[in-house]
Design a protein around this motif. Structure first.
Motif, PDB file in Angstrom:
ATOM      1  N   SER A   1      10.972  11.921   7.132  1.00 41.99           N
ATOM      2  CA  SER A   1       9.485  12.016   6.853  1.00 41.99           C
ATOM      3  C   SER A   1       9.451  11.140   5.699  1.00 41.99           C
ATOM      4  CB  SER A   1       8.879  13.328   6.921  1.00 41.99           C
ATOM      5  OG  SER A   1       7.731  13.054   6.139  1.00 41.99           O
ATOM      6  N   VAL A   2       8.792   9.944   5.612  1.00 36.76           N
ATOM      7  CA  VAL A   2       8.593   9.277   4.165  1.00 36.76           C
ATOM      8  C   VAL A   2       7.835   9.919   3.323  1.00 36.76           C
ATOM      9  CG1 VAL A   2       7.337   7.334   3.432  1.00 36.76           C
ATOM     10  CG2 VAL A   2       8.568   7.152   5.561  1.00 36.76           C
ATOM     11  N   LEU A   3       6.433  10.399   3.442  1.00 38.29           N
ATOM     12  CA  LEU A   3       5.858  11.188   2.400  1.00 38.29           C
ATOM     13  C   LEU A   3       6.405  12.460   2.037  1.00 38.29           C
ATOM     14  CD1 LEU A   3       2.263  10.141   3.197  1.00 38.29           C
ATOM     15  CD2 LEU A   3       3.541   9.414   1.423  1.00 38.29           C
TER      16      LEU A   3
ATOM     17  N   LYS B   1       0.771  -1.216   0.165  1.00 36.46           N
ATOM     18  CA  LYS B   1       0.066   0.043  -0.064  1.00 36.46           C
ATOM     19  C   LYS B   1       0.823   1.206   0.110  1.00 36.46           C
ATOM     20  CE  LYS B   1      -1.702   1.752   3.953  1.00 36.46           C
ATOM     21  NZ  LYS B   1      -1.466   3.103   4.398  1.00 36.46           N
ATOM     22  N   ASN B   2       1.987   1.260   0.753  1.00 40.28           N
ATOM     23  CA  ASN B   2       2.771   2.543   1.094  1.00 40.28           C
ATOM     24  C   ASN B   2       3.825   2.680   0.017  1.00 40.28           C
ATOM     25  OD1 ASN B   2       1.081   3.125   3.070  1.00 40.28           O
ATOM     26  ND2 ASN B   2       2.673   2.469   4.699  1.00 40.28           N
TER      27      ASN B   2
ATOM     28  N   ILE C   1       7.991   7.378  16.660  1.00 37.97           N
ATOM     29  CA  ILE C   1       7.861   7.878  15.420  1.00 37.97           C
ATOM     30  C   ILE C   1       6.506   8.769  15.555  1.00 37.97           C
ATOM     31  CG2 ILE C   1       7.110   7.630  13.016  1.00 37.97           C
ATOM     32  CD1 ILE C   1      10.090   6.732  13.825  1.00 37.97           C
TER      33      ILE C   1
ATOM     34  N   PRO D   1       1.312  16.865  11.126  1.00 35.99           N
ATOM     35  CA  PRO D   1       2.019  17.866  10.475  1.00 35.99           C
ATOM     36  C   PRO D   1       2.520  17.828   9.019  1.00 35.99           C
ATOM     37  CG  PRO D   1       3.396  17.647  12.338  1.00 35.99           C
ATOM     38  CD  PRO D   1       2.361  16.530  12.358  1.00 35.99           C
TER      39      PRO D   1
ATOM     40  N   ASP E   1       4.640  20.360   7.693  1.00 34.58           N
ATOM     41  CA  ASP E   1       5.623  21.435   7.547  1.00 34.58           C
ATOM     42  C   ASP E   1       6.972  21.121   6.720  1.00 34.58           C
ATOM     43  OD1 ASP E   1       6.139  19.800  10.182  1.00 34.58           O
ATOM     44  OD2 ASP E   1       7.925  20.587   9.976  1.00 34.58           O
ATOM     45  N   GLN E   2       7.213  19.894   6.917  1.00 27.06           N
ATOM     46  CA  GLN E   2       8.467  19.256   5.987  1.00 27.06           C
ATOM     47  C   GLN E   2       8.063  19.229   4.618  1.00 27.06           C
ATOM     48  OE1 GLN E   2      11.666  19.224   7.296  1.00 27.06           O
ATOM     49  NE2 GLN E   2      10.453  20.132   9.194  1.00 27.06           N
TER      50      GLN E   2
ATOM     51  N   ARG F   1      -4.731  10.689   4.411  1.00 27.12           N
ATOM     52  CA  ARG F   1      -3.755  11.623   4.660  1.00 27.12           C
ATOM     53  C   ARG F   1      -2.827  11.456   3.534  1.00 27.12           C
ATOM     54  NH1 ARG F   1       0.659  12.219   6.102  1.00 27.12           N
ATOM     55  NH2 ARG F   1       1.360  14.251   7.614  1.00 27.12           N
TER      56      ARG F   1
ATOM     57  N   ASP G   1       4.506   0.821  11.932  1.00 29.85           N
ATOM     58  CA  ASP G   1       3.285   0.144  11.495  1.00 29.85           C
ATOM     59  C   ASP G   1       3.144  -1.094  11.939  1.00 29.85           C
ATOM     60  OD1 ASP G   1       3.334   1.967   8.227  1.00 29.85           O
ATOM     61  OD2 ASP G   1       2.649   2.339  10.163  1.00 29.85           O
TER      62      ASP G   1
ATOM     63  N   ARG H   1      -3.694  -0.167  11.442  1.00 30.43           N
ATOM     64  CA  ARG H   1      -2.569  -1.257  11.895  1.00 30.43           C
ATOM     65  C   ARG H   1      -3.120  -1.595  13.432  1.00 30.43           C
ATOM     66  NH1 ARG H   1      -0.844  -2.483   7.016  1.00 30.43           N
ATOM     67  NH2 ARG H   1       0.129  -0.337   6.147  1.00 30.43           N
TER      68      ARG H   1
END
Ligand code: EPZ
Length: 431
Positions: A166-168, A22-23, A330, A122, A124-125, A92, A308, A374
């Motif tokens: 941050s992953v996304l 999925k991710n 996290i 957030p 912000d990144q 999200r 997760d 999860r």
């Protein structure tokens, strides 16, 4: 609204193929916005989140056609560039359309995603990174509105939150940089396998990226990207969920279609708890003859123990011998599952961003409420080991990220049935 009825006492045993990640698939779907040519994606899982993002992409002028597990996305760059609150607020991860929209069209209006059940999320990144490339993002009535007014430009930037990479945000900034003029150096990028999968997809579309799989990505911007054909790798989190289930039910499960390297931290944790681990190039087997032993887990960025799988390993700790400590580094609020596990007789005490779990000889069935994706999977696992019947409500949370989890758990021996939730008991109006 569906619910699961789980009858406890089963051992999970057998082989199961992991569905597509999925991710990994979500940001790769968003990458279709970067080219005027078709992006063909194979091994796409049948998930609510995939369907939601496909709807958002169609709002943005993308034609989406699905044949079996192959999804073809073809973007019209003159399409609308506004992703609405209604859809973005349900998922999200839709924030990952922001970078490619700005990179390809020079404009975007994407609703801020809002929070989720495990706290403030957030962005912000994402904003900081894309603005370093010239995106000109401001917040306007809850929307992130970008007015770059032309092609983005390269930059040297650092992406970092109090909790690490941050992953996304890494995905968003990477997709902003691939069409920017000049070179972009991004320090402290996330190196989760899903980020690596996105970077490799972008390279197959003609992007120039160095450092894939590390905490530093260097991007040489190009004028345009072409279409590509990619295959999504097996979902490491789904695989980990089945393998934790094998260990805590005293069973033996082999998950196929995965890269076992991606589960090193999880395998090490299960080994410390007394399970037997075996693996090949594309599969992993977990078996446990006896009751698991307690251990401690701290969630960390990859290759550390994944957040997760925190709820799932906590469910295993609930029936392990001894006292375990879970430290969530996290998402400090990611403990919605504790209240529900307590309903099943678990012995857990939350101390700030830690949970102290005293293993109980057994859990006993009850009605519980799914919350985040999860945590809900953890409740299904707990129901499989609990004595008696466990009813898990609001399973639409699970359907967001697990393909037919009830049917596939049943193929492994779980006694689990999906049914319509009966109407809530009526209160006596005269009282
Ligand atoms: C991705 O979310 C995953 N989602 C999450 O999986 C996963 O838990 C998370 O990465 C961590 O591995 C998808 O890939 C769709 P982050 P993401 O930005 O990218 C803070 C699941 O169950 N932060 O890496 O949103 C943030 O609050 C989901 O499949 C900022 O402060 O997570 C968190 O504390 C749940 N500012 C930490 O960083 C920002 O701009 C890491 O979050 C962005 C994030």
């Amino acid at each position: 609204m569906d619910q699961f009825e789980v009858t406890g006492g089963a051992r999970l045993a057998g082989r199961v193929a992991a569905a597509g990640s999925k991710n990994a698939v979500l940001p790769i779907m968003a990458a279709a916005l970067l080219t005027d040519e078709p992006l063909v994606i194979h091994n796409v899982p049948a998930l609510r989140d995939v369907a939601t993002l496909a709807l958002i992409l169609e709002q943005l002028g993308v034609t989406a056609t699905r044949e079996g597990s192959t999804l073809t996305l073809h973007a019209d760059p003159t399409g609308p560039s506004r992703a609405s609150y209604d859809l973005v607020s349900t998922m999200r991860a839709s924030i990952c359309v922001l970078g490619p929209l700005i990179a390809r069209r020079g404009k975007a209006a994407v609703s801020m995603p809002g929070g989720c059940v495990f706290g403030v999320r957030p962005v912000d990144q994402h904003v900081k990174g894309l603005n370093a490339l010239g995106a000109g993002i401001t917040v306007d009535e809850g929307y992130l509105v970008a007015r770059s007014g032309g092609r983005l430009h390269g930059a040297d930037l650092y992406l970092g939150t109090h909790f690490g990479p941050s992953v996304l945000a890494t995905g968003n900034v990477l997709m902003g940089a691939v069409l920017a003029e000049g070179t972009t150096r991004i320090e402290n990028t996330a190196m989760e396998p899903e980020v690596t999968a996105l970077a490799r997809c972008l390279v197959s579309m003609g992007a120039k990226i160095e450092g894939i799989g590390s905490h530093r990505l260097i991007v040489e911007g190009v004028e345009r990207l072409h279409g590509a054909e990619v295959t999504i790798e097996g979902d490491r989190i789904e695989a980990g969920t089945f393998l934790v289930g094998a260990a805590m039910t005293g069973g033996e499960v082999t998950v196929t279609g995965i890269d076992p390297y991606q589960l090193t931290a999880v395998a090490e944790t299960l080994r410390l708890m007394g399970a037997q681990i075996d693996h090949g190039e594309t599969w992993m087997t977990v078996a446990a003859a006896d009751r698991l032993r307690a251990t401690d887990v701290t969630t960390l960025p990859f290759p550390g123990f994944p957040t997760d799988l925190q709820a799932q390993i906590m469910a295993a700790m609930c029936v392990a011998e001894g006292i375990s400590v879970v430290s969530e580094r996290i998402f400090p609020d990611r403990f919605m599952h504790i209240a529900e596990l307590l309903r099943l007789g678990a012995r857990i005490r939350k101390e700030g961003t830690q949970a102290i779990v005293e293993g109980a000889p057994r859990l006993s069935g009850a009605t519980v409420m799914a919350s985040d994706l999860r945590a809900s999977a953890a409740l299904v696992l707990a129901g499989i080991v609990a004595e008696g019947t466990t009813t898990v409500r609001r399973v639409y949370h699970i359907d967001r990220g697990y393909e037919r989890i009830d049917a596939r758990m049943a193929e492994l021996g779980a006694r689990i049935e999906r049914m319509e939730q009966p109407p809530l008991e009526k209160h006596r109006p005269e009282w």
